[in-house]
Design a protein around this motif. Sequence first.
Motif, PDB file in Angstrom:
ATOM      1  N   ASP A 168      -5.635   8.824   9.832  1.00 15.03           N
ATOM      2  CA  ASP A 168      -6.303   9.592   8.773  1.00 15.03           C
ATOM      3  C   ASP A 168      -6.223   8.845   7.442  1.00 15.03           C
ATOM      4  OD1 ASP A 168      -6.706  11.786  10.523  1.00 15.03           O
ATOM      5  OD2 ASP A 168      -4.614  12.385  10.209  1.00 15.03           O
ATOM      6  N   ARG A 169      -5.100   8.130   7.264  1.00 15.48           N
ATOM      7  CA  ARG A 169      -4.925   7.335   6.045  1.00 15.48           C
ATOM      8  C   ARG A 169      -4.248   6.033   6.413  1.00 15.48           C
ATOM      9  NH1 ARG A 169      -1.577  10.045   1.556  1.00 15.48           N
ATOM     10  NH2 ARG A 169      -0.503  11.064   3.288  1.00 15.48           N
ATOM     11  N   VAL A 170      -4.631   4.970   5.730  1.00 18.45           N
ATOM     12  CA  VAL A 170      -3.993   3.674   5.959  1.00 18.45           C
ATOM     13  C   VAL A 170      -3.303   3.241   4.669  1.00 18.45           C
ATOM     14  CG1 VAL A 170      -4.314   1.259   6.622  1.00 18.45           C
ATOM     15  CG2 VAL A 170      -5.746   3.025   7.665  1.00 18.45           C
ATOM     16  N   VAL A 171      -2.017   2.971   4.784  1.00 28.09           N
ATOM     17  CA  VAL A 171      -1.232   2.499   3.644  1.00 28.09           C
ATOM     18  C   VAL A 171      -1.182   0.980   3.710  1.00 28.09           C
ATOM     19  CG1 VAL A 171       1.068   2.470   2.602  1.00 28.09           C
ATOM     20  CG2 VAL A 171       0.190   4.582   3.646  1.00 28.09           C
ATOM     21  N   VAL A 172      -1.699   0.330   2.679  1.00 31.28           N
ATOM     22  CA  VAL A 172      -1.658  -1.134   2.618  1.00 31.28           C
ATOM     23  C   VAL A 172      -0.467  -1.518   1.740  1.00 31.28           C
ATOM     24  CG1 VAL A 172      -2.909  -3.227   1.988  1.00 31.28           C
ATOM     25  CG2 VAL A 172      -4.174  -1.217   2.794  1.00 31.28           C
ATOM     26  N   VAL A 226      -0.715   8.567   9.825  1.00 32.61           N
ATOM     27  CA  VAL A 226      -0.698   7.541   8.781  1.00 32.61           C
ATOM     28  C   VAL A 226      -0.410   6.190   9.422  1.00 32.61           C
ATOM     29  CG1 VAL A 226       0.587   6.690   6.768  1.00 32.61           C
ATOM     30  CG2 VAL A 226       0.003   9.121   6.945  1.00 32.61           C
ATOM     31  N   ALA A 227      -1.222   5.207   9.098  1.00 28.31           N
ATOM     32  CA  ALA A 227      -0.946   3.841   9.569  1.00 28.31           C
ATOM     33  C   ALA A 227      -0.464   3.017   8.382  1.00 28.31           C
ATOM     34  CB  ALA A 227      -2.197   3.214  10.169  1.00 28.31           C
ATOM     35  N   ILE A 228       0.467   2.099   8.650  1.00 28.17           N
ATOM     36  CA  ILE A 228       0.970   1.204   7.611  1.00 28.17           C
ATOM     37  C   ILE A 228       0.646  -0.224   8.027  1.00 28.17           C
ATOM     38  CG2 ILE A 228       3.019   0.400   6.361  1.00 28.17           C
ATOM     39  CD1 ILE A 228       4.333   3.084   6.926  1.00 28.17           C
ATOM     40  N   VAL A 229      -0.060  -0.934   7.151  1.00 28.41           N
ATOM     41  CA  VAL A 229      -0.372  -2.337   7.431  1.00 28.41           C
ATOM     42  C   VAL A 229       0.142  -3.187   6.269  1.00 28.41           C
ATOM     43  CG1 VAL A 229      -2.427  -1.831   8.840  1.00 28.41           C
ATOM     44  CG2 VAL A 229      -2.704  -2.199   6.395  1.00 28.41           C
ATOM     45  N   GLY A 230       0.483  -4.417   6.578  1.00 24.08           N
ATOM     46  CA  GLY A 230       0.973  -5.317   5.535  1.00 24.08           C
ATOM     47  C   GLY A 230       1.515  -6.574   6.158  1.00 24.08           C
ATOM     48  N   SER A 231       1.731  -7.580   5.327  1.00 22.25           N
ATOM     49  CA  SER A 231       2.097  -8.877   5.879  1.00 22.25           C
ATOM     50  C   SER A 231       3.505  -8.851   6.455  1.00 22.25           C
ATOM     51  CB  SER A 231       1.975  -9.958   4.806  1.00 22.25           C
ATOM     52  OG  SER A 231       2.918  -9.733   3.800  1.00 22.25           O
ATOM     53  N   SER A 232       3.803  -9.861   7.234  1.00 30.22           N
ATOM     54  CA  SER A 232       5.107  -9.940   7.891  1.00 30.22           C
ATOM     55  C   SER A 232       6.219  -9.944   6.849  1.00 30.22           C
ATOM     56  CB  SER A 232       5.149 -11.234   8.706  1.00 30.22           C
ATOM     57  OG  SER A 232       6.347 -11.309   9.413  1.00 30.22           O
ATOM     58  N   GLY A 233       7.226  -9.110   7.067  1.00 30.57           N
ATOM     59  CA  GLY A 233       8.380  -9.087   6.173  1.00 30.57           C
ATOM     60  C   GLY A 233       8.224  -8.174   4.967  1.00 30.57           C
ATOM     61  N   CYS A 234       7.138  -7.380   4.927  1.00 29.10           N
ATOM     62  CA  CYS A 234       6.934  -6.528   3.740  1.00 29.10           C
ATOM     63  C   CYS A 234       7.690  -5.207   3.864  1.00 29.10           C
ATOM     64  CB  CYS A 234       5.452  -6.290   3.477  1.00 29.10           C
ATOM     65  SG  CYS A 234       4.687  -5.150   4.641  1.00 29.10           S
ATOM     66  N   GLY A 235       8.451  -5.017   4.922  1.00 23.88           N
ATOM     67  CA  GLY A 235       9.325  -3.846   4.980  1.00 23.88           C
ATOM     68  C   GLY A 235       8.823  -2.701   5.843  1.00 23.88           C
ATOM     69  N   LYS A 236       7.853  -2.949   6.709  1.00 26.15           N
ATOM     70  CA  LYS A 236       7.278  -1.858   7.518  1.00 26.15           C
ATOM     71  C   LYS A 236       8.309  -1.301   8.506  1.00 26.15           C
ATOM     72  CE  LYS A 236       4.026  -4.601   9.120  1.00 26.15           C
ATOM     73  NZ  LYS A 236       4.486  -5.872   8.501  1.00 26.15           N
ATOM     74  N   GLN A 256      -2.280   0.065  -1.759  1.00 23.81           N
ATOM     75  CA  GLN A 256      -3.372   1.030  -1.780  1.00 23.81           C
ATOM     76  C   GLN A 256      -3.269   1.967  -0.577  1.00 23.81           C
ATOM     77  OE1 GLN A 256      -7.355  -0.553  -1.929  1.00 23.81           O
ATOM     78  NE2 GLN A 256      -8.132   1.463  -2.466  1.00 23.81           N
ATOM     79  N   VAL A 257      -3.750   3.174  -0.753  1.00 20.17           N
ATOM     80  CA  VAL A 257      -3.840   4.104   0.370  1.00 20.17           C
ATOM     81  C   VAL A 257      -5.322   4.395   0.582  1.00 20.17           C
ATOM     82  CG1 VAL A 257      -3.176   6.341   1.293  1.00 20.17           C
ATOM     83  CG2 VAL A 257      -1.612   5.123  -0.229  1.00 20.17           C
TER      84      VAL A 257
END
Length: 271
Positions: free
Chosen positions: A205-209, A38-48, A219-220
């Motif tokens: 396999d899945r990307v979590v936005v 699983v990959a997690i993407v998101g803007s800076s500071g979104c809690g990744k 979205q996943v």
Amino acid sequence: MNAPIVSFNHVGKTFDVDGFTLEAIREFNLDIAEGEFVAIVGSSGCGKSTLLRLLVGLDTQFRGQISVDGKAVTGIGGERGIVFQEHRLFPWLSVADNIGLGLVNEPLSAAQKHKRIHDFIELVGLGDFARAYPHQLSGGMAQRVAIARGLVASPRILLLDEPFGALDALTRQQMQDELLAIRARAKITTVLVTHDVEEAIFLADRVVVMEPRPGRIKQVVDIALPHPRQRSSFDFHHLREELLHELTSDDHYQPPVPVQVRDLPLSFIAY
Ligand SMILES: Nc1ncnc2c1ncn2[C@@H]1O[C@H](COP(=O)(O)OP(=O)(O)OP(=O)(O)O)[C@@H](O)[C@H]1O
Ligand SMILES: [Mg+2]
């Protein structure tokens, strides 16, 4: 999905900053299957990074529940390995000894540890630097040591926080290929935080936005492309456009700033 190996249930996280409450994560729900990437993407500071710290057990103050194999996470555990956003090598230990820290709790003989450490030094391409110290390495080399340390104990769950951010494009692609090769040999469940959408599509396999703070799942996206994936293929481009659109389709998007490992102050393993 079979019983998930990792489960986030209604997870929320706040920080107290100078007397006010900062809501970092809100209502995060995600099940991850054994062996899944699983990959997690998101803007800076979104809690990744916060999410990874919670899953690895470095911070146990949160709402909701995180479980691994059905058991609530209450602290760190050998089945979970993490590579931090910055390398956190001990400056007074050599490359081999820094990697060896990943094996302190493993029931192996000294000879077995030595072999394992040197196998991983070779794997990350640092065969000539086993006895070097962190200040003698480039930023990318130091990050490769950190990756080797995260992998050396063969964790069942590997958490990677922007692990390739400081590497040049070629080394980055080589490390991505290596990561897939390692996963093909051992069925490691992997959670990767990255600001690089292409990297997410190439590997996961899945990307979590994520939505911007407070971090929530926007979205996943399933990445159903067969391996080895072709970055130049039509389907790859299509997914890239879709993900970039998801990421940038709100007004608050702030691109994460790539970490310059060399510019960071010395920092230490947090546990
Ligand atoms: N120890 C802390 N104390 C107070 N606030 C914190 C702490 N750690 C993180 N935060 C805050 O929580 C939010 C999420 O931080 P986090 O490091 O998880 O973001 P991120 O998504 O990893 O960002 P980046 O892409 O820049 O690495 C930020 O607003 C940050 O300021
Ligand atoms: Mg981060």
